[in-house]
Design an enzyme around this catalytic site. Sequence first.
Site, PDB file in Angstrom:
ATOM      1  N   GLY A  93      -4.823   0.888  -4.740  1.00 56.20           N
ATOM      2  CA  GLY A  93      -4.213  -0.150  -3.734  1.00 56.20           C
ATOM      3  C   GLY A  93      -2.834  -0.429  -4.305  1.00 56.20           C
ATOM      4  CB  SER A 528      28.158  26.595  20.992  1.00 56.49           C
ATOM      5  OG  SER A 528      29.536  26.411  20.507  1.00 56.49           O
TER       6      SER A 528
HETATM    7  N1  LIG Z   1     -16.121 -12.594  -3.898  1.00 61.23           N
HETATM    8  C1  LIG Z   1     -16.173 -11.265  -3.703  1.00 61.23           C
HETATM    9  N2  LIG Z   1     -15.389 -10.498  -4.606  1.00 61.23           N
HETATM   10  C2  LIG Z   1     -15.215  -9.349  -4.522  1.00 61.23           C
HETATM   11  C3  LIG Z   1     -15.987  -8.566  -3.731  1.00 61.23           C
HETATM   12  N3  LIG Z   1     -15.761  -7.245  -3.600  1.00 61.23           N
HETATM   13  C4  LIG Z   1     -14.824  -6.947  -4.678  1.00 61.23           C
HETATM   14  N4  LIG Z   1     -14.672  -8.252  -5.120  1.00 61.23           N
HETATM   15  C5  LIG Z   1     -13.889  -8.567  -6.274  1.00 61.23           C
HETATM   16  O1  LIG Z   1     -12.538  -8.191  -6.183  1.00 61.23           O
HETATM   17  C6  LIG Z   1     -11.795  -7.661  -7.301  1.00 61.23           C
HETATM   18  C7  LIG Z   1     -11.140  -6.495  -7.050  1.00 61.23           C
HETATM   19  O2  LIG Z   1     -11.884  -5.540  -6.687  1.00 61.23           O
HETATM   20  P1  LIG Z   1     -11.709  -3.963  -6.932  1.00 61.23           P
HETATM   21  O3  LIG Z   1     -12.937  -2.990  -6.469  1.00 61.23           O
HETATM   22  O4  LIG Z   1     -11.528  -3.463  -8.253  1.00 61.23           O
HETATM   23  O5  LIG Z   1     -10.691  -3.703  -5.936  1.00 61.23           O
HETATM   24  P2  LIG Z   1     -10.028  -2.580  -5.438  1.00 61.23           P
HETATM   25  O6  LIG Z   1      -9.493  -2.572  -4.180  1.00 61.23           O
HETATM   26  O7  LIG Z   1     -10.540  -1.257  -5.907  1.00 61.23           O
HETATM   27  O8  LIG Z   1      -8.300  -2.514  -6.085  1.00 61.23           O
HETATM   28  P3  LIG Z   1      -7.368  -1.323  -6.525  1.00 61.23           P
HETATM   29  O9  LIG Z   1      -8.044  -0.275  -6.790  1.00 61.23           O
HETATM   30  O10 LIG Z   1      -6.716  -1.752  -7.936  1.00 61.23           O
HETATM   31  O11 LIG Z   1      -6.554  -1.549  -5.549  1.00 61.23           O
HETATM   32  C8  LIG Z   1     -13.038  -7.609  -8.377  1.00 61.23           C
HETATM   33  O12 LIG Z   1     -13.138  -8.623  -9.328  1.00 61.23           O
HETATM   34  C9  LIG Z   1     -14.236  -7.592  -7.687  1.00 61.23           C
HETATM   35  O13 LIG Z   1     -15.405  -8.126  -8.120  1.00 61.23           O
HETATM   36  C10 LIG Z   1     -16.595  -9.498  -2.629  1.00 61.23           C
HETATM   37  O14 LIG Z   1     -17.407  -8.853  -1.558  1.00 61.23           O
HETATM   38  N5  LIG Z   1     -16.636 -10.705  -2.655  1.00 61.23           N
END
Ligand SMILES: Nc1nc2c(ncn2[C@@H]2O[C@H](COP(=O)(O)OP(=O)(O)OP(=O)(O)O)[C@@H](O)[C@H]2O)c(=O)[nH]1
Lengths: 620, 264
Positions: A93, A528
């Site tokens: 992202g 043209s």
């Molecule tokens: N509280 C909470 N935290 C979440 C949830 N889903 C993901 N996270 C947290 O958000 C953070 C980022 O999650 P990632 O899955 O790495 O995010 P991403 O979208 O893949 O990020 P990039 O690939 O780097 O763009 C992590 O620390 C996760 O644990 C959720 O549903 N609730």
Amino acid sequence: MSTERELMRVVIVGHVDHGKSTLVGRLFHDTGSLADGKLEQIKGMCERRGMPFEWAFLMDAFQSERDQGITIDTAQIWFKTPKRDYTIIDAPGHREFIKNMITGAASAEAAIMLIDASQGVQQQSRTHAFLLNLLGIRQIIVVVNKMDLAGCDERTFAAIKAEYVRYLDEIGIVPNFVIPAVARDGDNLVHRSERMGWYQDGTLISALDSFQSQGELRALPLRLPIQDVYKFDDRRILAGRIVSGRLKVGDRLLFSPSNKVARVKTIEAWNAEPPLEAEPGQSIGIITDEQIFIERGEIASHEKAAPIETNVFHGRLFWLGRKPLTRGDTYRLRMLSRDVQVTVERIEAIYDPDSLSQRPAETVERNEIADVVLRSYALLALDEADDNPQTGRFVLSDGANIVAGGTISMRDYPDQRKLVTVRSTNITAVAHRITNTQRVSRNGHKGGVLWFTGLSGAGKSTIAMAVEQELFRRGYQTYVLDGDNVRRGLNSNLSFSPEDRAENIRRVGEVAALFADSGQIVVTAFISPYRSDRRRARAAAKDGFHEIYIKASLETCEKRDPKGLYRRARSGEIAEFTGVTAPYETPDAPELTIDTDRLSVEESVAAVLDYVDRKFRKHS
Amino acid sequence: MNHLDRLEAQSVYILREAFNRIEKLAMLWSLGKDSNVMVWLAKKAFFGHVPFPVMHIDTEKKFPEMYAFRDRYAQEWNLSLIADKCPPVEEVDQTLPPAARSAARKTLGLRNAIERYGFNGIIAGIRRDEEAVRSKERVFSPRGESGQWDFRDQPPEFWDYFNTDLPPGTHLRVHPLLHWTEMDIWRYIAREKIPMVELYFARNGKRYRSLGDQDITFPIDSKASTIEEIIIELEQTRAPERAGRAMDRETEDAFERLRAAGYM
Ligand SMILES: Nc1nc2c(ncn2[C@@H]2O[C@H](COP(=O)(O)OP(=O)(O)OP(=O)(O)O)[C@@H](O)[C@H]2O)c(=O)[nH]1
Ligand SMILES: [Mg+2]
């Protein structure tokens, strides 16, 4: 054993840290797809780093990704539901890795767009949506993630949903589903969320299962780009992968842009029955009935539904190069197996996905989306993206690497196919009994074409008529071909479509060449606007062709507006008006330029007469 | 077209692109299931011919059955075989754990062969579903002057347009099986009746699911003695494919380091 199960490719996109990789990891776990030992392995990794459990580590395989908690490059993983198999493509992202996001997303048939409920719609939420649209992905699920951080509140969800759906609507996307979720805990992925009882619609899995496998490429016209020609044994095989349409043994194929024709004798195969027909996606090899010389880069089609031939088109592209794209720069254009040089003729606009506005620019920076005009020397065979997604797109390379991808539009540019092919081969010119020298000595001057080109209102007709009058007075054989006059007779069957405009000019070019051959000095007064049309007129009249650029700025012409046409074009009454809504391509190297911004009519006429006296007199 | 037809067509397309765009090309033939499928796909792509050398980087530690298989099918399939031996293990990075060192020796053997024959394209039969680091690969993957993989900054690759030009001194790895899964491989072997080393089939309750060097590959418990039984076994198992490969898990980053240094 079910080899007939369907596979769908789904990409996960959205702003950095909104939980994409987490969602993939959790989805994988909840569908029972995780290999033995993997959960413990991930636990170990998190403990070593002294952090809470991270589902994202399943996909974020690089040490640097795990250490920084960010996805750098795209990865893919497989899982299945009772309905079908899925390839899930995780995309990064972070803005810096858009090239990797596109690498992942471009092959998907559907997308899951993630938005963090505690952050709402962010920059990459918008950019990614814009890119999905450009990549042609139409099936979209929006997941509002991390609902736990928003207290699982229904109104927060509704507000984000409303804002984002409005945005998507503006760029022409209608999301199929909008789902509140907690990816980390699995809420509404495979199992319904208990915390969010207010949400009654489907889970992510049921939404995915409701999608259609895409691609009715079979119904489109046949396009078979030739990838290679093999002569490993006594066969000469044309190899390629069908990108759309169907091909049968016995079909007559037209190869573009060479315009050669041959019939399919056989479709070759190894260790299998030779097929009698083939469909999109198949990598085939054919033998033709006639030995025609065909190379990589040609596109085979049926004669009735051939691709457009052109050397200029509009491209909407995303730029991934480190160096900015600059007007006038040359890149390698790749269209399926074709590979040619193109020049950036114009940068029409840069899009800002945040404000959905456009602005003019001289350069396009990395990760920007722009409309450009690209021009090649060689003739290209292509389709518009709206007609054929496969042949309607292209990539640009600079040195070793791909730097852009984009889609094609031909707005205002004519198909050049008809214009180049028609010189019939079975007609032999009949020789005149009067030689060119005899004509010159009778007339006292050579014949030729003074081809005036310039914007409407630049002064072409005024100058042409005055030049004709004065040349006549001085004893020259001369005649003016003017737009309205020719349209009344010779070309009364032509409309103002891009194709017919080009045909109009083609006929004028041929008629002018005949006049010139008869010893006269012909003056043509047509806007043209296209170089390719003028190049063709030059080819017809050969040495006798003199391109005279009647130059005036658009402001000047609008101010003059003798027929009120600019006013009507600005008000939208006339569509596609040169200089306003359609392009004018200025001459590269005209024989003479008459700048009517600076010169009076008399001075302009005098300059042309002077030129004629120098170039056309018997002994010059 | 069904699923296997689509996989095949995509691989054929990749192989033809490689053959057209890359001047000096060779295919790695490890004698395992994936590389046999790859040779088979080349014959499909080029109508019975394999128009480039097939290279076995010989660690001299393969199973005897594998050497017998190699010699038989190199002939039967009319392959132009290169089978150079790897340098002694002492020449390899001593800081690596033992199994990884053994893999690194193979990398060195590959690098030597690339240099000796001047190849600028190497076709390798890796798949995304095998291992998380391999999942991040490109189909056409550029390698630096000593074969290393700059995985932090891979070039974009989309719509089946591959990066086929490269600076001198570097080479491309081409991965025509990247989009296949282990299950796809076995279903295709079944459909096409592709010959396989018998070590894949269970004898006395054991079989090899993945074949590497003798000293670092271990068989799994299995009763699957035919291709059909293997497919049924795979439909049920949740054990990872490379569980029998020691080098993958000696440390968390073992595989990443190997691949960054040029391992397949
Ligand atoms: N509280 C909470 N935290 C979440 C949830 N889903 C993901 N996270 C947290 O958000 C953070 C980022 O999650 P990632 O899955 O790495 O995010 P991403 O979208 O893949 O990020 P990039 O690939 O780097 O763009 C992590 O620390 C996760 O644990 C959720 O549903 N609730
Ligand atoms: Mg991620």
